[in-house]
Design an enzyme around this catalytic site. Sequence first.
Site, PDB file in Angstrom:
ATOM      1  N   GLU A  39      29.553  54.664  22.715  1.00 51.55           N
ATOM      2  CA  GLU A  39      30.745  55.268  23.303  1.00 51.55           C
ATOM      3  C   GLU A  39      32.037  54.611  22.828  1.00 51.55           C
ATOM      4  OE1 GLU A  39      27.243  56.174  25.824  1.00 51.55           O
ATOM      5  OE2 GLU A  39      28.073  54.303  25.013  1.00 51.55           O
ATOM      6  N   ARG A  61      32.192  52.512  29.459  1.00 49.71           N
ATOM      7  CA  ARG A  61      31.901  51.534  28.417  1.00 49.71           C
ATOM      8  C   ARG A  61      33.018  51.481  27.367  1.00 49.71           C
ATOM      9  NH1 ARG A  61      26.067  50.903  28.078  1.00 49.71           N
ATOM     10  NH2 ARG A  61      26.082  50.995  25.820  1.00 49.71           N
ATOM     11  N   LYS A 116       7.154  60.299  22.047  1.00 51.93           N
ATOM     12  CA  LYS A 116       7.743  60.749  23.307  1.00 51.93           C
ATOM     13  C   LYS A 116       6.937  61.948  23.836  1.00 51.93           C
ATOM     14  CE  LYS A 116      12.440  60.724  25.091  1.00 51.93           C
ATOM     15  NZ  LYS A 116      13.866  60.852  24.761  1.00 51.93           N
TER      16      LYS A 116
END
Length: 626
Positions: free
Chosen positions: A369, A397, A284
């Site tokens: 979630e 969600r 990253k």
Amino acid sequence: MKRNILDYNFPQDLKSMSDKELELLSYSIRDFLIDKVSKTGGHLASNLGVVELSIALHKVFDSPKDKIIWDVGHQSYVHKILTGRAGDFDTLRQFRGLSGFPKANESLHDAFDTGHSSTSVSAAAGMASAREINGENYEVIAVIGDGSLTGGMAYEALNNIGASKSKVIVILNDNGMSISKNIGGISTHLGTLRTSKGYLSAKKFIKNNIGSRGGVGRAIAGGLAGFKNDIKYSILEKGGVLFEELGFTYFGPVDGHDITELVNVLNRAKSLDEPVLIHVITRKGKGYRNAEKFPGKFHGVGPFDPETGEVTKKEEGISYSEIMGNHLVKIAEKNPRVAAITAAMGQATGLGPFEERFPERFFDVGIAEQHAVTFAAGLAKCGIRPLCAIYSSFLQRAYDQIMEDVCMQKLPVVFAIDRAGIVGADGETHHGIYDLSYLLTMPQMTVLTPHDGESLKRAMDYAFSLEAPAAIRYPRGNTTNLDDIDKKNIMSTCAKKIKNERIFSGRDVDIWACGKMYDCGLKLREILNAKGIETGLVDVEIVKPLDLALFNKSCKIIVTLEDNDVSGGFGMHLAAALKDENIRILNFGWPDKFIEQGSFGELAEKYGLTPQQIAERICEEIEGKA
């Protein structure tokens, strides 16, 4: 060799470029990304990490015929550059500009709209099945990050593809580990072996011939299969075994910054007629030292100085997230049963101080979630007082878990709903304008809408005092602590306890403003009073249970203001409760549609939600012109 990104005809030019030219292109793309994102803000680190992978994908596959699906989609900037949209990058994430996520209405190369995690493999499974039903011929490729694999939906989709044997190529973009050259070399060798004609023919021969020759044949086939598994388990790393057991042919780990290696493995995967998973290791922030050193900071960043990496536009004040996190620490210091849960967003939701102070009571469950909510329910069932901090758009969600596992059992879980309302540049998939609409329908749920930092603290204290679920919604950004002398004089002595408060009285119009829209209510009242319309104002901090004690029966019109979809929101609930009263009610919120990217001010202007525009609507209603 062309150096300016805008000089290319992408993606066609990629097809004839040599490996060396592709490598030089990767440098140009990184320079371009850093330059553009430093001005507009955006998701930088994740895009810098997939430059070579994106180039290799468009080198090997034929988009838009072949479908490339980016999980979440915030790492699709390079894909957008390689599909002819580099010229639009000055408008990235701006009102009416280029989206920071894949959008089919923006380009045919964006095969599927994404913005939330763990969905790409399911979409790919559906597209592969549609291809077979329609008798078509194209490749389906899902790119999913290692973080997204913490979402259970991804495994449901992998299991489905493996069982169906549909030709889908899943690319696991793993930026959470370093590359081991030795393991990479062995994996490359095994990958070559797996796709060789000899190996594939042997597999088919064992399955179709030896295994069908009675008991002895089955025994031999079983022995060979066992031998194959022994090799697989002894050489492949654990991730490879898992995916192989799910029915995928596994390649990896592959160096995600080696274009030659990537092109090679993608071509081999393309040659197979079965599910394939390619494990790609990337870094990253690759190529920009500030992002490599602080990938979290540059995951989503505002405009910044490319040399120093410092953000150039800083908001004054303190963020709601930070206030929530700091106050939670104070609550937890007094109550050893208080715990905090996050779904891979600990720092972003302000829980960093809590994690540092109470690591044994802090739980990061990853991008999951649904699990986070039911995990919180399990804690609450056994006497712990959990706070679950999740962005509004991501909490959607877990609708079923909030309803069935928390509310139905009346468990004291506190939901800290961050980024409620319009969030700006991330657009449709991230605006939190639907939570009131579904939370207000849930029995035994208390819903609170603080309008500044102090009321947020009061809301938290009140929520933890309840023996029932409570949701506190607050916006993105920093607080505006209103210094209104009249309000301070009029507010009751009970102001330290969260409650709905009548701030002003008026006989013509009564404004009921929720949360962030309280400031709009103050300005709206000033405009109406200046027009000779005597206007009252109610600060609504408790949306549910609905409190009608402040209802002014002598008033002609009630106006509700909320940073939520007007459909099913606070205004509609208030209107339903007052249906038998002889009073007109005007509800102001976001229209029942998906709202595009843009600042709150820009979107409010477009959809008629500025104080001046609302005042005009009210005047038309009073004059009978509406």
